[in-house]
Design an enzyme around this catalytic site. Structure first.
Site: not given
Ligand code: DX5
Ligand code: ZN
Length: 226
Positions: A11, A35, A68, A70, A144, A177-179, A199
């Site tokens: 990401s 991403h 993605h 949002m 977010g 997606d996330g963490g 990310g």
């Molecule tokens: C957050 C995004 C993610 C974010 C993930 O809402 O959708 O794609 O970049 O970041 P990490 O991998 O640091 O959790």
């Molecule tokens: Zn994302």
């Protein structure tokens, strides 16, 4: 094109926005998808990038774009990302009252269609819509912001979705997606995810390409049936 069993999608939210083209090239030969997190300061409080940046980036890399969204009102904006050459365009179930119609629009614009469910949204009401989609994105944080802590309980949704996809013989990626990082990706893969957004774990590493390869190796090892 051969389809890899496990997709890793760095990401760019965690990249240096002043050097975006270089940051994308840093993962060019390691990543499967790129991403791209589009946030509109309405659907989520954060604000990131939009269509002009995606259009400019399209010219600097061969990587497929996993966009993605949002954002509110995805029916208005999502097809523009397909027209800009995105490989997959994912919008949020919470932001759209007719997800199947928008999936059709995206597919006819030449993109794959993705449906995202945020932290507090149950998966069950959406299972019957999945034949219209190519990707199901299950948030493993609250959408977010990057850099949040992975919520393992949300993998129950991945398990439910995997069972449904396999028993219905659906062709669908289940993306988390996330963490996602070296200490969480294996549990997500074991739960049945086969696409992984990362990310911080990629762009926070000294060698982003090596971080991608390492994550993929962990996911492959932990995948059911591996
Ligand atoms: C957050 C995004 C993610 C974010 C993930 O809402 O959708 O794609 O970049 O970041 P990490 O991998 O640091 O959790
Ligand atoms: Zn994302």
């Amino acid at each position: 094109m051969t389809v890899p069993p496990q997709i890793v999608a760095p990401s760019i939210l965690a990249a240096d926005f002043a050097r975006l083209a270089d940051e994308v090239r840093a993962v060019e030969h390691a990543a499967d998808w790129l991403h791209v997190d589009v946030m509109d300061n309405h659907f989520v409080p954060n604000l990131t990038i939009g269509l002009p940046v995606v259009q400019s980036l399209r010219a600097v890399t061969e990587l497929p774009f996993d966009v993605h969204l949002m954002i509110e009102d995805p029916r208005r904006w999502a097809p523009g990302y397909a027209d800009a050459g995105a490989y997959n365009v994912t919008f949020h179930a919470e932001a759209c009252d007719d997800p199947v119609a928008l999936a059709k629009d995206l597919r006819s614009a030449g993109a794959k269609a993705g449906l995202a469910v945020d932290r507090d949204t149950p998966i069950e009401p959406y299972l019957e819509l999945l034949p219209s989609f190519d990707t199901l994105l299950i948030m493993t944080i609250k959408a977010g912001f990057g850099g949040q802590r992975f919520i393992p309980q949300l993998l129950d949704k991945v398990r439910t979705a995997r069972e449904h996809v396999d028993s219905g013989h659906l062709e669908l990626r289940i993306e988390v997606d996330g963490g996602i990082a070296a200490d969480t990706i294996e549990q997500a893969a074991a739960a049945g995810a086969d696409a992984f957004v990362a990310g911080t774990a990629v762009y926070g590493a000294d060698d982003p390409a090596e971080a991608v390869r390492r994550l993929r190796a962990l996911a492959e090892r932990a995948a059911p049936g591996a």
